[in-house]
Design a protein around this motif. Structure first.
Motif, PDB file in Angstrom:
ATOM      1  N   GLN A 147       0.918  -3.556 -15.412  1.00 45.28           N
ATOM      2  CA  GLN A 147       0.948  -4.065 -14.391  1.00 45.28           C
ATOM      3  C   GLN A 147       1.646  -4.103 -13.348  1.00 45.28           C
ATOM      4  OE1 GLN A 147      -2.403  -2.940 -12.956  1.00 45.28           O
ATOM      5  NE2 GLN A 147      -2.293  -2.618 -15.185  1.00 45.28           N
ATOM      6  N   ASP A 176      -5.131  -2.544   1.808  1.00 43.74           N
ATOM      7  CA  ASP A 176      -6.373  -3.539   1.248  1.00 43.74           C
ATOM      8  C   ASP A 176      -6.287  -5.476   1.431  1.00 43.74           C
ATOM      9  OD1 ASP A 176      -8.440  -1.755   1.601  1.00 43.74           O
ATOM     10  OD2 ASP A 176      -8.498  -1.750  -1.326  1.00 43.74           O
ATOM     11  N   LEU A 177      -4.817  -5.189   0.637  1.00 45.10           N
ATOM     12  CA  LEU A 177      -4.120  -6.481  -0.196  1.00 45.10           C
ATOM     13  C   LEU A 177      -2.439  -7.173   0.410  1.00 45.10           C
ATOM     14  CD1 LEU A 177      -4.910  -6.654  -3.341  1.00 45.10           C
ATOM     15  CD2 LEU A 177      -6.949  -7.609  -1.704  1.00 45.10           C
ATOM     16  N   HIS A 213      -4.876   2.432  -6.049  1.00 44.55           N
ATOM     17  CA  HIS A 213      -5.260   3.595  -6.042  1.00 44.55           C
ATOM     18  C   HIS A 213      -5.924   4.879  -5.824  1.00 44.55           C
ATOM     19  CE1 HIS A 213      -7.140   0.553  -2.013  1.00 44.55           C
ATOM     20  NE2 HIS A 213      -5.887   0.074  -2.059  1.00 44.55           N
ATOM     21  N   GLU A 257      -0.340  -0.828  -3.982  1.00 42.38           N
ATOM     22  CA  GLU A 257      -0.607  -2.282  -3.007  1.00 42.38           C
ATOM     23  C   GLU A 257       0.546  -3.651  -3.897  1.00 42.38           C
ATOM     24  OE1 GLU A 257      -3.282  -3.514  -0.635  1.00 42.38           O
ATOM     25  OE2 GLU A 257      -4.603  -1.755  -0.686  1.00 42.38           O
ATOM     26  N   ARG A 262      -3.011  -3.846  -7.007  1.00 43.21           N
ATOM     27  CA  ARG A 262      -4.592  -2.759  -6.182  1.00 43.21           C
ATOM     28  C   ARG A 262      -3.771  -1.345  -6.837  1.00 43.21           C
ATOM     29  NH1 ARG A 262      -9.352  -4.255  -2.612  1.00 43.21           N
ATOM     30  NH2 ARG A 262      -9.495  -5.648  -4.456  1.00 43.21           N
TER      31      ARG A 262
END
Length: 212
Positions: free
Chosen positions: A41, A115-116, A157, A130, A155
């Protein structure tokens, strides 16, 4: 038989990333780059120290990695020789770089709220990541010329059509990333567009791009 040509560029083929970040005044900056690799990640980003994006990542500690498909090569090429820095270094000006404060409009792309993180996404990109900056490592010895940023993906998308139904995996047959090989644009194994960057760097290529 192998030869030792003394290669000046080592871009053997990596995905193009449109990094969106925030400038000091809160406006969005957008920069194409291809020195990126992922593990788990996390992602490592290699950026020149004079770049506006580098300053933004140091200050804001976040960004969005927008991954364009090969069909978006026109948009990427429109901002290939632009910089968010008001003062353009002489060597970049000689390569054809110019200051462009509104990269989204120049690329004809759309800002999309994240979003974050505060940095916006690129609505047209099929994959948007993100991220927050975890660490920064200077590169280049006692007088660093670049920074390697480690970022954590907070995150992801992904366009629904690219996700294998019922799984958490991207369909590798449906996903056709824009690839940069030695400053030239490729998609699906084909050269897909003339490159302003290759022209600016005087790359000795004689390519005949195919259309996508």
């Amino acid at each position: 038989m192998h030869v030792v040509p003394g290669l000046k560029v080592l871009y053997f083929g990596t995905p193009v990333v449109l990094i969106s970040s925030l400038n000091e005044d809160g406006t969005a900056n957008l920069a194409p780059m291809s020195s990126a690799w992922w593990l788990g990640q996390s992602c490592m980003l290699g950026l020149a120290n004079h770049a506006q994006t580098t300053a933004n990542l140091h200050r804001e500690g976040e960004c969005v990695l927008n991954l364009p498909s090969s069909a978006m090569v026109d948009a990427v090429d429109r901002i290939a020789l632009t910089t968010g820095k008001p003062s353009v270094p002489d060597y970049k000006a000689k390569q054809g770089y110019r200051h462009e404060p509104d990269k989204y409009s120049t690329a004809r792309l759309t800002e999309q709220a994240s979003d974050l993180v505060r940095a916006p996404r690129v609505a047209e990109c099929p994959i948007q990541l993100e991220c927050r900056v975890v660490s920064a490592h200077p590169l280049g010895g006692p007088e660093p010329y670049a920074t390697a940023f480690e970022v954590e993906v907070l995150r992801a998308h992904v366009e629904e059509d690219l996700v294998i139904p019922g799984t958490h995996y991207v369909d590798p047959l449906g996903w056709d990333p824009l690839i940069m090989k030695f400053c030239e644009f490729f998609g699906g194994g084909r050269n897909v567009h003339p490159s302003r960057l290759a022209e600016g760097w005087n790359m000795p290529h004689q390519l005949q791009p195919t259309t996508v």
